[in-house]
Scaffold this active site. Structure first.
Site, short mmCIF file in Angstrom:
data_model
loop_
_atom_site.label_atom_id
_atom_site.label_comp_id
_atom_site.label_asym_id
_atom_site.label_seq_id
_atom_site.Cartn_x
_atom_site.Cartn_y
_atom_site.Cartn_z
N ASP A 1 0.71 -1.30 -0.14
CA ASP A 1 -0.08 -0.09 0.06
C ASP A 1 0.89 1.28 0.06
O ASP A 1 0.50 2.47 -0.10
CB ASP A 1 -1.02 0.14 1.17
CG ASP A 1 -0.35 -0.26 2.41
OD1 ASP A 1 0.76 -0.07 2.63
OD2 ASP A 1 -1.11 -0.21 3.54
N LYS B 1 -0.79 -9.44 3.04
CA LYS B 1 -0.16 -9.04 4.37
C LYS B 1 -0.97 -8.09 4.93
O LYS B 1 -1.78 -7.13 4.23
CB LYS B 1 0.96 -8.19 3.76
CG LYS B 1 1.98 -7.89 5.00
CD LYS B 1 3.40 -7.16 4.81
CE LYS B 1 3.23 -5.99 4.15
NZ LYS B 1 3.00 -4.89 4.81
N GLU C 1 -1.17 -5.57 8.94
CA GLU C 1 -0.36 -5.05 9.99
C GLU C 1 -1.03 -5.29 11.29
O GLU C 1 -2.46 -5.39 11.35
CB GLU C 1 -0.26 -3.41 9.96
CG GLU C 1 0.24 -2.96 8.45
CD GLU C 1 0.46 -1.48 8.55
OE1 GLU C 1 0.93 -1.12 7.25
OE2 GLU C 1 -0.04 -0.80 9.36
N GLU D 1 9.53 -4.05 10.89
CA GLU D 1 9.78 -2.67 10.31
C GLU D 1 10.38 -1.85 11.22
O GLU D 1 9.66 -1.45 12.20
CB GLU D 1 8.71 -1.79 9.41
CG GLU D 1 8.96 -0.79 8.88
CD GLU D 1 8.00 -0.42 8.01
OE1 GLU D 1 8.35 0.74 7.50
OE2 GLU D 1 7.00 -0.82 7.72
#
EC number: 2.1.2.11
Length: 269
Positions: A48, A117, A119, A186
């Protein structure tokens, strides 16, 4: 490069077990997918992040499901051997578990992705479990999670305090238990990423997480020097294609204005 067989989830797992590093890069369209695959990447992420580097948004938040499907389809048309993972955008999975399963299914069925994926940590465990139970492979994402960057205090390193580090490690274990096949870490301290990587049975993919993850991912435009709005500390720029592109465009402009292009070589008789 010789034609490769398609990368599979068991192959990625075997790479972790053998200590072979996994390579991943973002791609958002047919040309970038073609080039990434030609370079031999193991995985392609339709991130994204396209909201910022392709569509010009200031964050990933405005990106829609339809935009993600549009770009995923373009990436898949290149028929890459790399495993294609597509991001579930903001509000495509946070509203309810059924919404999450439906939207994950759209990325697979309509977009052609191999996996999705999302988050988040323990809060998304029921969502991850439901998507996996629907037969869709899921990659997790912890540390700096761009969709909730405002809540985290901006784009900053996560997990520096002992409490933050313990929470990220606990979230990682919970996601693995829920069925993720891999986990992006990350912007976390390298030592924390090393410890999580050693503790988890599934591959970790780092971005700003030091050298000890099982693999690395970077944004296509960042590593090629195509996006200069800002450059995070963790980005190594392997080329400056923005500068080369502007120079080529300026040369084209000048030759058109000077009557040098097109010449006989580029004209028909």
């Amino acid at each position: 490069m010789a034609q490769r067989s398609r990368v599979t989830l068991p192959q990625l797992q075997a790479m972790k077990e053998r200590g072979e590093r996994i390579t991943m890069v973002t791609a958002y369209d047919y040309p970038s997918s073609l080039l990434a695959d030609r370079a031999g990447m193991d995985m392609i992420l339709v991130g994204d992040s396209l909201g910022m580097v392709v569509l010009g948004y200031s964050s990933t938040v405005p990106v829609t499901m339809d935009e993600m499907i549009h770009h995923t389809k373009a990436v898949v048309r290149a028929n890459p051997a790399a495993l294609v993972v597509a991001d579930l955008p903001f509000l495509s999975y946070q509203t309810s578990v059924p919404d999450a399963v439906y939207n994950a299914g759209r990325l697979i069925k309509e977009g052609g992705a191999d996996a999705v994926k999302l988050e988040g940590g323990q809060a998304v465990v029921p969502t991850v479990r439901a998507i996996v139970n629907a037969g869709i492979p899921v990659m997790g994402h912890l540390g700096l999670t761009p969709q909730s960057a405002v809540q985290l205090g901006g784009f900053r390193v996560q997990g520096r305090s002992e409490a933050e580090g313990e929470k990220i490690a606990a979230d990682a274990a919970a996601l693995v238990e829920a069925g993720v096949f891999a986990l992006v870490l990350e912007c976390v301290p390298a030592d924390l990423a090393r410890r999580i990587t050693a503790a988890l049975p599934v591959p970790t993919i780092g971005i700003g997480a030091g050298p000890d993850c099982d693999g690395q991912v970077l944004v296509y435009h960042d590593l090629l020097g195509l996006f200069d709005r800002f450059r995070p500390k963790f980005v190594k720029q392997y080329a400056n294609l923005a500068e080369a592109t502007v120079a080529a465009l300026e040369k084209y402009r000048d030759e058109v204005r000077q009557g040098k292009f097109p010449d006989q070589e580029h004209s028909f008789k």
